[in-house]
Design a protein around this motif. Structure first.
Motif, mmCIF file in Angstrom:
data_model
loop_
_atom_site.group_PDB
_atom_site.id
_atom_site.type_symbol
_atom_site.label_atom_id
_atom_site.label_comp_id
_atom_site.label_asym_id
_atom_site.label_seq_id
_atom_site.Cartn_x
_atom_site.Cartn_y
_atom_site.Cartn_z
ATOM 1 N N LEU A 294 0.822 -1.212 0.000
ATOM 2 C CA LEU A 294 0.000 0.000 0.000
ATOM 3 C C LEU A 294 0.856 1.261 0.000
ATOM 4 C CD1 LEU A 294 -2.839 -0.995 2.489
ATOM 5 C CD2 LEU A 294 -2.979 -0.801 -0.003
ATOM 6 N N GLN A 295 2.006 1.211 0.673
ATOM 7 C CA GLN A 295 2.889 2.377 0.653
ATOM 8 C C GLN A 295 3.404 2.641 -0.760
ATOM 9 O OE1 GLN A 295 5.637 1.151 3.829
ATOM 10 N NE2 GLN A 295 4.987 2.952 4.995
ATOM 11 N N ALA A 296 3.753 1.579 -1.479
ATOM 12 C CA ALA A 296 4.226 1.756 -2.850
ATOM 13 C C ALA A 296 3.112 2.310 -3.737
ATOM 14 C CB ALA A 296 4.740 0.425 -3.403
ATOM 15 N N VAL A 297 1.891 1.807 -3.567
ATOM 16 C CA VAL A 297 0.752 2.338 -4.322
ATOM 17 C C VAL A 297 0.545 3.812 -3.999
ATOM 18 C CG1 VAL A 297 -1.752 2.215 -4.621
ATOM 19 C CG2 VAL A 297 -0.411 0.111 -4.547
ATOM 20 N N THR A 298 0.667 4.154 -2.730
ATOM 21 C CA THR A 298 0.458 5.544 -2.314
ATOM 22 C C THR A 298 1.528 6.461 -2.879
ATOM 23 O OG1 THR A 298 -0.589 4.744 -0.284
ATOM 24 C CG2 THR A 298 0.089 7.043 -0.315
ATOM 25 N N LEU A 299 2.765 5.975 -2.995
ATOM 26 C CA LEU A 299 3.808 6.781 -3.627
ATOM 27 C C LEU A 299 3.414 7.136 -5.059
ATOM 28 C CD1 LEU A 299 7.087 5.015 -2.402
ATOM 29 C CD2 LEU A 299 6.308 7.310 -1.795
ATOM 30 N N LEU A 300 2.886 6.152 -5.798
ATOM 31 C CA LEU A 300 2.466 6.425 -7.170
ATOM 32 C C LEU A 300 1.265 7.361 -7.214
ATOM 33 C CD1 LEU A 300 4.397 4.037 -7.836
ATOM 34 C CD2 LEU A 300 2.749 3.374 -9.602
ATOM 35 N N ALA A 301 0.329 7.156 -6.293
ATOM 36 C CA ALA A 301 -0.877 7.986 -6.282
ATOM 37 C C ALA A 301 -0.560 9.431 -5.937
ATOM 38 C CB ALA A 301 -1.888 7.409 -5.294
ATOM 39 N N THR A 302 0.273 9.654 -4.931
ATOM 40 C CA THR A 302 0.604 11.032 -4.545
ATOM 41 C C THR A 302 1.466 11.699 -5.615
ATOM 42 O OG1 THR A 302 2.460 10.194 -3.205
ATOM 43 C CG2 THR A 302 0.388 10.625 -2.062
ATOM 44 N N ARG A 303 2.298 10.913 -6.298
ATOM 45 C CA ARG A 303 3.079 11.457 -7.418
ATOM 46 C C ARG A 303 2.146 11.903 -8.542
ATOM 47 N NH1 ARG A 303 4.983 9.062 -12.220
ATOM 48 N NH2 ARG A 303 6.817 10.118 -13.130
ATOM 49 N N ALA A 304 1.128 11.090 -8.822
ATOM 50 C CA ALA A 304 0.179 11.450 -9.876
ATOM 51 C C ALA A 304 -0.587 12.716 -9.510
ATOM 52 C CB ALA A 304 -0.792 10.289 -10.104
ATOM 53 N N ARG A 305 -0.970 12.850 -8.239
ATOM 54 C CA ARG A 305 -1.663 14.062 -7.795
ATOM 55 C C ARG A 305 -0.765 15.285 -7.982
ATOM 56 N NH1 ARG A 305 -3.180 12.032 -1.863
ATOM 57 N NH2 ARG A 305 -4.287 10.103 -2.417
#
Length: 600
Positions: A294-305
């Motif tokens: 989930l942390q890795a997914v969140t890194l991608l999500a916050t980068r996209a934001r």
């Protein structure tokens, strides 16, 4: 966001009836019941004295936007089609304990103080309960399933297996607290005038407090938005076992009918493998946790934001930061998760493939599990570009600086957020990440590496295999097949027994400087002999092992950066100093920078 809370008090007997009828159930993301025998008896004693045991929190069902999969409290067997009116958000341990002990009609499956599984029936010792000089907790007792007490030899001491024997022993079944106990009580009173008086006192001291007990309830209305439900749940759920970010996010996604737990764990009934199973097929990923993913997914999500906000005209300081702290993971939307989860899974698999090139084959030998998070996130973004030699070389440099700089031992979430975008920028021609620029390895640190507790210790072990160390006996380098088939592990070069006999201190001979990767059978051949002896033995061979020609054996030793002359002459000091320097050179080569403290 407004949320309506209404305080209330509900009779304990009504709460337990709601559990039995299925009107009060749990959201399925709740953890299981965990309270042990001591907790249960203490809770019962507190109720009997009208002590407050804390409020419970419920959520009214019926909100179409907040849909949770539900399940009965453990031990309850409501009608098959029972639909809950309320979900229990806080108070599961207390309500389950009270229901099982009082209202289930079944023996309670719990645990003792040593965490051993036990089955217990609960009673109140009437004599102790009415004695003002006895602590009330001593009055509540539990008996095994057969209701027999035994001594240490297993011999039956007292039998309480029938109502007559219960009355004779003065033990009142807690299961009758809200039930039909008058027949039991009438026969107890008939035993003697003393029993009649004692029952009268017991009724006032214990039964009435239970029957009058009101449970404080904080009720959340069915208009409460799902964000508030999960936030409140995170804040209040501290009575049992605190929930992980994975379980809290499961609650959020369940509101949109997505079952995160099944996505991670799979479904054994249908034979569907989850993300965990697919990742754990790779031994080096065997310890990857759902939170890592989930942390890795969140890194991608916050980068996209952040990228979206920058494209919309926000400045660097105004745009959202790349992050994966707990609060950021909890803000992850289902749409963001679904947009990035597959790429992140492939990122972890690519990380496993990269680690095999660095000769790290199992989770046990991985210096830092946490370093997988930014690596997998970066590889998820890079995709097929990650296969290029330029990317692999930079990734290796970053990885070994993290390992030998020992930078992933603490404050990892902050480092994740720096390394992930900086790695991607470096691959795109920008400056190297801070991890590469700031990492350092001190010469003295090598002397202190003695156990797997150190990431750098594991790093030296893997580095030797990566750079071609061949087994003393077989001459084979470490590959996936050889590693597992030959049970390669790190072993002493100068054996412990020999070192002890020659007065070499443990802190010296146990250093990684005196260790190297060898097959299990090779280490058995070495035994406790002097190097000169076991090398001669390897050269001669035996019925199980062909001989190794002397020159070839010397070549093999050199792949381990061992001074051949020093080893063959059993010169530990010369061997140790030469290998120390050679290992420092290897570490400097992996980090692509000088080691701190090396003499000119």
């Amino acid at each position: 966001m407004t949320t309506t809370f209404s305080p209330d008090k509900i009779a304990l007997s009504d709460m337990l009836r709601s559990v039995a009828d299925g009107k009060l159930q749990l959201p399925d993301f709740q953890r299981g019941w965990v309270w042990n025998d001591d907790h249960i008896r203490s809770l019962l004693a507190s109720i009997s004295m009208s002590f407050p045991v804390g409020a419970v929190m419920t959520l009214a069902t019926g909100n179409p936007d907040v849909k949770f999969k539900t399940r009965p409290l453990e031990g309850a067997e409501p009608p098959v089609n029972a639909r809950p009116d309320f979900l229990l958000l806080d108070g599961q341990q207390r309500m389950t304990s009270l229901f099982q002990a009082i209202a289930s009609g079944k023996v309670v499956d719990t645990r003792d103080a040593r965490d051993k599984d036990i089955q217990r029936w609960y009673y109140v010792d009437i004599r102790k309960a009415v004695d003002p000089n006895v602590d009330r907790e001593e009055a509540f007792v539990s008996l095994p399933k057969d209701r027999l007490t035994r001594n240490f030899r297993g011999e039956v001491v007292v039998d309480y297996s029938t109502p007559e024997l219960e009355r004779a022993g003065g033990l009142f079944p807690v299961g009758l607290m809200f039930g039909e106990y008058e027949d039991w009580a009438e026969e107890y009173r008939d035993l003697s005038p003393e029993h009649k008086e004692r029952w009268k006192a017991f009724r006032k001291a214990v039964l009435e407090p239970f029957q009058k007990y009101q449970v404080p309830v904080i009720a959340m209305g069915n208009g409460t938005p799902k964000e508030a439900v999960c936030l409140v749940f995170e804040k209040v759920n501290t009575g049992g076992v605190s929930l992980t970010v994975f379980e809290l996010l499961t609650a959020t996604f369940a509101a949109e009918n997505f079952h995160l737990r099944e996505a991670w764990l799979g479904d054994s009934k249908s034979g569907v493998t989850g993300i965990q199973g697919r990742l754990h097929k790779h031994p080096v990923l065997g310890n990857v946790e759902n939170t890592d993913f989930l942390q890795a997914v969140t890194l991608l999500a916050t980068r996209a934001r952040r990228m979206e906000q920058l494209q919309a005209g926000k400045t660097d300081s105004e745009a959202a930061a790349v992050s994966c702290k707990r609060k950021d993971v909890l803000k992850l939307t289902l749409q963001e998760y679904q947009a990035h989860a597959q790429a992140v899974e492939q990122g972890f698999i690519r990380a496993a493939q990269f680690l095999r090139t660095q000769k790290m084959f199992t989770a046990r030998d991985l210096p830092y599990r946490t370093q997988l998070v930014p690596m997998a996130a970066a590889l998820a973004v890079l995709g097929d570009k990650a296969q290029s030699v330029a990317v692999q070389d930079k990734l290796a440099e970053w990885y070994w600086n993290g390992v030998f700089g020992e930078l992933y031992a603490s404050a990892t979430e902050t480092r994740f957020a720096k390394d992930f975008p900086e790695l991607l920028a470096w691959m795109d021609g920008k400056d190297a990440p801070d991890t590469v620029r700031e990492a350092s390895f001190n010469v003295q640190r090598l002397d202190d590496l003695r156990t797997r507790n150190s990431a750098a210790y594991k790093g030296v072990y893997a580095l030797l295999m990566r750079d071609g160390a061949e087994d003393f006996r077989t001459g084979l380098p470490a590959t996936d097949t050889a590693y597992f088939d030959e049970s390669i592990d790190i072993h002493h070069i100068f054996p412990q027994d020999w070192c002890e006999k020659h007065g070499i201190k443990k802190r010296v001979y146990d250093s990684v400087i005196n260790k190297t990767p060898l097959a299990y059978r090779t280490n058995r051949k070495i035994g406790g002999s002097a190097p000169s002896v076991y090398l001669t033995r390897l050269q001669k061979g035996d019925k199980d092992t062909p001989p190794v020609e002397g020159k070839r054996l010397d070549e093999i030793l050199e792949t381990h950066v061992i001074d051949v002359a020093a080893l063959r002459s059993d010169d530990f000091e010369a061997f140790f100093m030469a290998r120390r320097k050679a290992l420092l050179d290897r570490i400097a080569g992996a980090m692509k920078k000088p080691v701190v403290g090396v003499e000119a």
